[in-house]
Design a protein around this motif. Structure first.
Motif, PDB file in Angstrom:
ATOM      1  N   LYS A   1      38.296  29.838  21.983  1.00  0.00           N
ATOM      2  CA  LYS A   1      39.465  30.646  21.664  1.00  0.00           C
ATOM      3  C   LYS A   1      40.195  31.079  22.927  1.00  0.00           C
ATOM      4  O   LYS A   1      41.398  30.997  22.996  1.00  0.00           O
ATOM      5  CB  LYS A   1      39.031  31.853  20.850  1.00  0.00           C
ATOM      6  N   MET A   2      39.447  31.556  23.906  1.00  0.00           N
ATOM      7  CA  MET A   2      40.092  31.974  25.142  1.00  0.00           C
ATOM      8  C   MET A   2      39.095  31.972  26.283  1.00  0.00           C
ATOM      9  O   MET A   2      37.905  32.134  26.088  1.00  0.00           O
ATOM     10  CB  MET A   2      40.720  33.355  24.978  1.00  0.00           C
ATOM     11  N   LEU A   3      39.614  31.750  27.446  1.00  0.00           N
ATOM     12  CA  LEU A   3      38.838  31.848  28.679  1.00  0.00           C
ATOM     13  C   LEU A   3      39.589  32.834  29.549  1.00  0.00           C
ATOM     14  O   LEU A   3      40.777  32.678  29.780  1.00  0.00           O
ATOM     15  CB  LEU A   3      38.741  30.487  29.365  1.00  0.00           C
ATOM     16  N   GLU A   4      38.922  33.866  29.995  1.00  0.00           N
ATOM     17  CA  GLU A   4      39.629  34.921  30.701  1.00  0.00           C
ATOM     18  C   GLU A   4      38.731  35.605  31.713  1.00  0.00           C
ATOM     19  O   GLU A   4      37.511  35.519  31.641  1.00  0.00           O
ATOM     20  CB  GLU A   4      40.183  35.857  29.626  1.00  0.00           C
ATOM     21  N   GLN A   5      39.351  36.254  32.659  1.00  0.00           N
ATOM     22  CA  GLN A   5      38.625  37.024  33.656  1.00  0.00           C
ATOM     23  C   GLN A   5      39.098  38.471  33.559  1.00  0.00           C
ATOM     24  O   GLN A   5      40.284  38.742  33.495  1.00  0.00           O
ATOM     25  CB  GLN A   5      38.895  36.482  35.048  1.00  0.00           C
ATOM     26  N   LYS A   6      38.148  39.387  33.519  1.00  0.00           N
ATOM     27  CA  LYS A   6      38.475  40.812  33.467  1.00  0.00           C
ATOM     28  C   LYS A   6      37.958  41.473  34.732  1.00  0.00           C
ATOM     29  O   LYS A   6      36.888  41.147  35.228  1.00  0.00           O
ATOM     30  CB  LYS A   6      37.839  41.464  32.244  1.00  0.00           C
ATOM     31  N   ARG A   7      38.734  42.420  35.220  1.00  0.00           N
ATOM     32  CA  ARG A   7      38.346  43.162  36.422  1.00  0.00           C
ATOM     33  C   ARG A   7      38.299  44.644  36.090  1.00  0.00           C
ATOM     34  O   ARG A   7      39.181  45.166  35.411  1.00  0.00           O
ATOM     35  CB  ARG A   7      39.339  42.912  37.543  1.00  0.00           C
ATOM     36  N   PHE A   8      37.256  45.279  36.566  1.00  0.00           N
ATOM     37  CA  PHE A   8      37.069  46.713  36.354  1.00  0.00           C
ATOM     38  C   PHE A   8      36.809  47.364  37.706  1.00  0.00           C
ATOM     39  O   PHE A   8      36.260  46.740  38.605  1.00  0.00           O
ATOM     40  CB  PHE A   8      35.855  46.976  35.447  1.00  0.00           C
TER      41      PHE A   8
ATOM     42  N   ASP B   1      34.667  50.293  38.715  1.00  0.00           N
ATOM     43  CA  ASP B   1      33.685  51.281  38.291  1.00  0.00           C
ATOM     44  C   ASP B   1      33.498  52.310  39.394  1.00  0.00           C
ATOM     45  O   ASP B   1      33.314  51.943  40.555  1.00  0.00           O
ATOM     46  CB  ASP B   1      32.363  50.587  37.979  1.00  0.00           C
ATOM     47  N   PRO B   2      33.536  53.607  39.062  1.00  0.00           N
ATOM     48  CA  PRO B   2      33.409  54.632  40.099  1.00  0.00           C
ATOM     49  C   PRO B   2      32.049  54.639  40.806  1.00  0.00           C
ATOM     50  O   PRO B   2      31.953  55.094  41.942  1.00  0.00           O
ATOM     51  CB  PRO B   2      33.630  55.947  39.346  1.00  0.00           C
ATOM     52  N   GLU B   3      31.020  54.108  40.154  1.00  0.00           N
ATOM     53  CA  GLU B   3      29.687  54.114  40.776  1.00  0.00           C
ATOM     54  C   GLU B   3      29.355  52.838  41.530  1.00  0.00           C
ATOM     55  O   GLU B   3      28.697  52.872  42.557  1.00  0.00           O
ATOM     56  CB  GLU B   3      28.620  54.395  39.718  1.00  0.00           C
ATOM     57  N   VAL B   4      29.794  51.681  41.011  1.00  0.00           N
ATOM     58  CA  VAL B   4      29.418  50.419  41.658  1.00  0.00           C
ATOM     59  C   VAL B   4      30.591  49.714  42.332  1.00  0.00           C
ATOM     60  O   VAL B   4      30.397  48.731  43.022  1.00  0.00           O
ATOM     61  CB  VAL B   4      28.736  49.452  40.659  1.00  0.00           C
ATOM     62  N   GLY B   5      31.809  50.201  42.133  1.00  0.00           N
ATOM     63  CA  GLY B   5      32.980  49.587  42.760  1.00  0.00           C
ATOM     64  C   GLY B   5      33.574  48.505  41.885  1.00  0.00           C
ATOM     65  O   GLY B   5      33.358  48.468  40.669  1.00  0.00           O
ATOM     66  N   PRO B   6      34.313  47.565  42.499  1.00  0.00           N
ATOM     67  CA  PRO B   6      34.985  46.514  41.729  1.00  0.00           C
ATOM     68  C   PRO B   6      33.986  45.563  41.062  1.00  0.00           C
ATOM     69  O   PRO B   6      33.004  45.153  41.672  1.00  0.00           O
ATOM     70  CB  PRO B   6      35.809  45.761  42.763  1.00  0.00           C
ATOM     71  N   VAL B   7      34.266  45.237  39.805  1.00  0.00           N
ATOM     72  CA  VAL B   7      33.436  44.299  39.041  1.00  0.00           C
ATOM     73  C   VAL B   7      34.371  43.274  38.420  1.00  0.00           C
ATOM     74  O   VAL B   7      35.387  43.626  37.827  1.00  0.00           O
ATOM     75  CB  VAL B   7      32.646  45.027  37.927  1.00  0.00           C
ATOM     76  N   SER B   8      34.047  41.993  38.563  1.00  0.00           N
ATOM     77  CA  SER B   8      34.849  40.921  37.990  1.00  0.00           C
ATOM     78  C   SER B   8      33.970  40.102  37.044  1.00  0.00           C
ATOM     79  O   SER B   8      32.899  39.639  37.443  1.00  0.00           O
ATOM     80  CB  SER B   8      35.397  40.033  39.109  1.00  0.00           C
ATOM     81  N   LEU B   9      34.419  39.942  35.800  1.00  0.00           N
ATOM     82  CA  LEU B   9      33.656  39.202  34.794  1.00  0.00           C
ATOM     83  C   LEU B   9      34.497  38.070  34.229  1.00  0.00           C
ATOM     84  O   LEU B   9      35.666  38.255  33.922  1.00  0.00           O
ATOM     85  CB  LEU B   9      33.246  40.127  33.645  1.00  0.00           C
ATOM     86  N   ARG B  10      33.873  36.902  34.086  1.00  0.00           N
ATOM     87  CA  ARG B  10      34.537  35.776  33.410  1.00  0.00           C
ATOM     88  C   ARG B  10      33.904  35.624  32.043  1.00  0.00           C
ATOM     89  O   ARG B  10      32.688  35.709  31.903  1.00  0.00           O
ATOM     90  CB  ARG B  10      34.364  34.502  34.218  1.00  0.00           C
ATOM     91  N   MET B  11      34.720  35.408  31.029  1.00  0.00           N
ATOM     92  CA  MET B  11      34.200  35.302  29.671  1.00  0.00           C
ATOM     93  C   MET B  11      34.964  34.259  28.890  1.00  0.00           C
ATOM     94  O   MET B  11      36.101  33.926  29.213  1.00  0.00           O
ATOM     95  CB  MET B  11      34.291  36.642  28.953  1.00  0.00           C
ATOM     96  N   GLN B  12      34.292  33.735  27.884  1.00  0.00           N
ATOM     97  CA  GLN B  12      34.931  32.840  26.932  1.00  0.00           C
ATOM     98  C   GLN B  12      34.565  33.327  25.543  1.00  0.00           C
ATOM     99  O   GLN B  12      33.407  33.649  25.277  1.00  0.00           O
ATOM    100  CB  GLN B  12      34.477  31.398  27.130  1.00  0.00           C
TER     101      GLN B  12
END
Length: 52
Positions: free
Chosen positions: A18-25, A27-38
């Motif tokens: 359906k979709m392939l996407e990357q999300k970036r967060f 987080d105040p405790e761990v810093g930048p987080v980047s996740l790829r999902m389908q």
């Protein structure tokens, strides 16, 4: 169930990419987080998605 069985093959062919996407967060405790999902729609269960 393994990837070579008839049940797996039958169930897997019912999914559609359906979709392939990357999300970036930021987080105040761990810093930048980047996740790829389908996400896959599951025709046998309308409205449901499998997210990997």
């Amino acid at each position: 169930m393994d990837g070579t069985g008839a049940d797996f093959t039958r169930l897997w062919t019912c999914t559609r990419g359906k979709m392939l996407e990357q999300k970036r967060f930021d987080d105040p405790e761990v810093g930048p987080v980047s996740l790829r999902m389908q996400a896959f729609g599951v025709p046998a269960a309308p409205g449901q998605e499998l997210v990997v």
